[in-house]
Structures are given as C-alpha cells and as structure tokens.
Enzyme design. Structure first.
Site, PDB file in Angstrom:
ATOM      1  N   GLU A 223      45.149  43.926  24.760  1.00  7.60           N
ATOM      2  CA  GLU A 223      45.086  43.465  25.920  1.00  7.60           C
ATOM      3  C   GLU A 223      45.567  43.817  27.092  1.00  7.60           C
ATOM      4  O   GLU A 223      46.541  44.007  27.220  1.00  7.60           O
ATOM      5  CB  GLU A 223      45.040  41.880  26.007  1.00  7.60           C
ATOM      6  CG  GLU A 223      43.929  41.194  24.903  1.00  7.60           C
ATOM      7  CD  GLU A 223      42.703  41.305  24.869  1.00  7.60           C
ATOM      8  OE1 GLU A 223      42.173  41.626  25.771  1.00  7.60           O
ATOM      9  OE2 GLU A 223      41.951  40.607  23.820  1.00  7.60           O
ATOM     10  N   CYS A 258      46.218  40.620  35.166  1.00  6.36           N
ATOM     11  CA  CYS A 258      45.455  42.122  35.006  1.00  6.36           C
ATOM     12  C   CYS A 258      43.633  41.561  34.999  1.00  6.36           C
ATOM     13  O   CYS A 258      43.541  43.227  35.002  1.00  6.36           O
ATOM     14  CB  CYS A 258      45.772  42.110  33.706  1.00  6.36           C
ATOM     15  SG  CYS A 258      45.161  40.807  32.610  1.00  6.36           S
TER      16      CYS A 258
END
Length: 528
Positions: A223, A258
């Site tokens: 991720e 993010c």
C-alpha cells in the site's frame, strides 16, 4: 486530557528477532489458529484492548502527530474497533467453503474453494496513521488464521510502544508479537522467512521490501502512495462545495494522507472563483487561523517538515492561500500554490502534507493528458464535473481508487476494499478484502468412488468414441462465428432451454431432465 504515562521508545534487540519469527512460525504449525473460535477470541480481545488502551493511544497520537482526540478516535481507534466488529459478524461467511462453477458433468466432484491461512505474516506500518494502518491489516491476518509479527513506524515512537504493550499483554503471545526499531530491525526481519509481507509506506521502501521478499518467493501486499490528481471542470455545479471538500482532504491529519490530492487540474475560467472559495472554506474551518486550531495536526518530524518547506521555497508558482510555516512547532499552514508547469517543485514531488498545487487547463482533454504526465498510476483520483465528464475521467485515468465529487471517500469506509495499482501498490485490504489478503484460496475436489464409469474416458487404452461422447456432454458450443458475430443457432436455443426455471430447484430438475433426455437420445442414435 489527564496525563498518561507512555514508556520511552525502546528498539527490539536485533538478536531476538529470529526467535520471535521462529515462535510465530511454530505456533502456526500447531494449527490452532485455524480454529474459528480461537480467531474470534483474539479479535474480541483486540476490540477491548483498543477500548481499554484508549487513553494511552490518544496521548501517544497527540505526542507523535499532535492529533486531536476527535481525529484520533474517528480515524484510528474507533476504525480498528469497527473492523473487529465487522469481521466478527462476517467471519463464518468469509471462512466458509465456496462452491466452484464447473461443467455439469463434473458436478459430482464437489469442486470448492477452501479458505486457508497464508501462514506467518509480517506487517510493517507507516507513521501517518500509526494505529489504523498497522492494526487494520492485523485484523485481517487474525481473521484469516495467520500468526503475525507487527513492525510499527519508528517515526511515531509513542504509538509504537503503546501498540507493543497492548498487543503483547492482551493477545496470544505465542502467535503475535511486536518488533520496534528502524532500518536495522527491518533488515533483520526481512532476513526471516515469512509467508506474506504486508507493507504500507513509500514506493522507495516498498521496492526494497519487494526485492528482498522475492529472494524467498514471499508474496507481498503493498500500500504505497502517488501524486493524486483532482480534476474540476466548468460543469462542476457547486464550486464552493468542491473547494470545501478538497480543502478537507488536505487538512485531515495535516494532509499526511496517501489518498489526498497532490494537485488540482481546473478549468482556467474557474481559477479566480475557486481560489476565493478555498479561502472561504479555510475561514470556516479555521476562524482563528490554522495555527491556533486545536484540530489541525503537525508534521511528523523535522525531516519531513523541511522536505515540505523546500517544495514551497522552490516553487515558481504563486501562493494563493496559506503559506505560513513554523519549524519550532513543525507547523505548516494549509497552502495552495498556483503553478503553470508540471515540472514545478509542487508538481514534481508527492507532497504528503497540507500543501497542494492548482494547475489551470483549457480542456478536459488537457487535464486527462496532464495526469498521465505527472503520474500514470496514482493511488487516488478525484473528479468534479458533469456525470458524463466524471465517467470519462474514470474510464481514461488509471488509479488505485477513485471518488467522484469529493475527497477520498472511497478510502473512508472500513468495509470496502482499498488498494493501489502499478507503482501505487498491489493487493487490497479492508472488509472482506482484509481476510482475503491473508488467505490462500485452495481448490479442492472430491471424486466419489461410484463415479468410476463416468470418468473412465481418461484411462488407457484411449478410445476416441468415448472421447467424442464425453466432449458432447461436457463442452459448451460457441454461439458465435469466426468473425466474433453471435449466431442464434442450436447452441442459442439449447442455452435458452437450460435457462428454464431460473435458479429454483424445480428449474434445476427441469434442466436435468432436458439434458438427460438429450444424452440418451444421442446414445441411442450412436447404437449404444
């Protein structure tokens, strides 16, 4: 908030790491983690650990990131608790064998997928959501029946120590452990053999992790991040709402998300009005200024502060909102910069903070093409336009996930899958996807002893006549010609007959009768 004692950060001894990994592997080999009730017990214990350690977690998040109690509860502690409850409610369904679709001639073999835990997992967490992004994958590992070793970020040392104490005092220590430290400890962990590695962090470190895992053919879930675009067209509808939602995306966790947008591609004619709406939204969020707000977090450390400050210092653009920085407090004001080049410092690097650029475009075509120049596979994508424009953006711009008319709502619900694509990550988790990420879907078949004559075609000496009969029964005939055109011939009408009765028991019986009759008619014609 009352003062809460948090242990000083202490790295795990590198020499202890092989033994920690060995214990976790040994426990998995006892098969006790395959028991669903054992998994449920661990998830229940984790739920109550999150609640009982709430004061320590709140204090640690405040100390490491200056997170408010509201934000810490909403995005970290309660998120993990909700994960536990969702998985507990659905674990039986997730773990249940699934029937596999096979030709009817193989139905008696009971083809199914059996859900097997991958084994022993290494989970490496990031600093921006040091509780949620470490423990949400952990929930999936527990649910799948894995043992696990957790590595919290050393950049949030208070959270790392609280998580270590919480996990190792409340959960089964023969199955789960926490290793604290920095690069030496990560290197030592990667020297061990794992059955799966789950990493959340930068693409640079993700590349190192993946290369090392490849040496032992260890699968990885990554991720990562990316320079995420937001596109605002002249058909946005409510520009004030778009500005408010985009500003929110860069203020939660001080923009250290993010998923948040790195830049906004906006129709040139809307730029002045958009800037004004951003300022209006800023005033609503921070009536006394951002620095005085009890809700806005701080940058995690001085190194990341200086990286963000350099982006602002080196830009050739114009600051149109915000701009204040204070190194002593690691404070950076939510800041928008109007730029005119994709090579500007504000566009060339992922900000991962409360700053973003505004890049005017003339057409939607230009906006779409610009996204591909900046980053071909971002983690997130946002579109604010007409329904047709939003669908076009969704169709023509690749991303890990996407939200239309808002900031990263696709990553704001704990029950739906989340993941990247290309260099923004691989694999997904959250909800059932968390269970699946740590699960091997094992195909199983079971041939009954009485079925010997039905499968006799496979034995030597081979008989072409038997093979033709078998193919007639098992092969699906195409309903299209060599040019790809659908032809409504015999195959079409047979499929219509086989569709009789839907999925009901009566329908299944009717289909069986039709197929059996056709089979015996064929056998009679063949002279058998």
């Amino acid at each position: 908030m009352a003062s809460v004692a948090i242990p000083a950060f202490e790295a795990t001894g590198v020499e202890a790491i092989p033994g920690i990994a060995r214990t976790a592997r040994g426990t998995f080999q006892t098969h006790k983690t395959k028991n669903l009730e054992w998994r449920r017990t661990q998830l229940r214990k984790l739920y109550w650990a999150m609640e009982d350690y709430r004061p320590q977690l709140l204090a640690a998040l405040k100390k490491d990131l200056n997170k408010s109690a509201f934000e810490s509860a909403f995005t970290e502690i309660d998120w993990v608790k909700n994960d536990c409850m969702f998985v507990l409610d659905n674990l039986d369904r997730f773990a249940k064998d699934e029937k596999l679709p096979v030709p009817w001639s193989f139905a008696m073999m009971k083809f199914r997928t059996r859900k097997e835990p991958m084994g022993t997992a290494l989970i490496i967490g990031p600093y921006n959501f040091p509780v949620q992004l470490l423990l949400a994958p952990f929930v999936g590992a527990i649910a799948a029946g894995c043992t696990a070793v957790l590595k919290p970020s050393e950049l949030t040392p208070a959270c790392a120590m609280v998580v270590k104490e919480m996990v190792e005092t409340r959960l089964d220590t023969s199955a789960f452990a926490v290793v604290n430290g920095a690069i030496p400890e990560v290197n030592a962990l990667m020297e061990q053999k794992w059955d799966i590695v789950f990493f959340t962090g930068s693409a640079q470190v993700g590349t190192i992790i993946t290369k090392k895992a490849a040496e032992t053919l260890t699968p990885v879930v990554l991720e990562l991040g990316g320079k995420n675009p937001a596109i605002v067209t002249k058909n946005v509808g409510d520009l004030a709402q778009a500005a408010k939602r985009l500003l929110w995306g860069k203020t939660l966790n001080a923009g250290q998300v993010c998923l948040s947008h790195n830049y906004v591609l906006i129709d040139k004619a809307l730029v002045p009005a958009f800037i004004q709406e951003l300022k209006n939204a800023y005033k609503q969020a921070f009536p006394n200024g951002a620095k005085a707000s009890p809700d806005l977090g701080r940058i995690v450390n001085e190194r990341h502060f200086l990286r963000l400050k350099a982006m602002l210092d080196n830009t050739n653009g114009k600051i149109v909102m915000g701009g204040e920085v204070d190194q002593s407090e690691l404070f950076i004001e939510p800041t928008a910069v109007l730029v005119d080049s994709v090579h500007d410092s504000m566009m060339a690097e992922e900000s991962f903070g409360p700053i973003f650029s505004i890049y005017p475009v003339n057409t939607l075509d230009e906006a779409i093409n610009t996204t591909k120049l900046v980053h071909s596979t971002p983690l997130s994508l946002f579109a604010f336009g007409s329904k047709a424009e939003n669908q076009r953006v969704l169709n023509e711009v690749t991303s890990g996930g996407a939200t239309l008319n808002d900031s990263y709502f696709h990553g704001s619900v704990n029950t739906v899958p989340f993941g990247g694509v290309g260099d923004s990550g691989t694999g997904a988790y959250r909800g059932q996807a968390s269970f699946d990420a740590f699960t091997h879907h094992r195909t199983v078949s079971e041939t009954p002893r009485w079925a010997e004559k039905l499968i006799a075609v496979r034995y030597m000496p081979f008989d072409m006549a038997k093979l033709r009969q078998f193919k007639w029964l098992s092969e699906k005939k195409p309903n299209f010609d060599r040019n790809g055109k659908v032809v409504k011939g015999v195959g079409y009408w047979v499929s219509m007959v086989l569709g009789l009765g839907g999925k009901s028991a009566k329908g299944a019986f009717l289909r069986w009768v039709v197929v059996a009759a056709a089979y015996w008619l064929h056998m009679l014609r063949a002279g058998n």
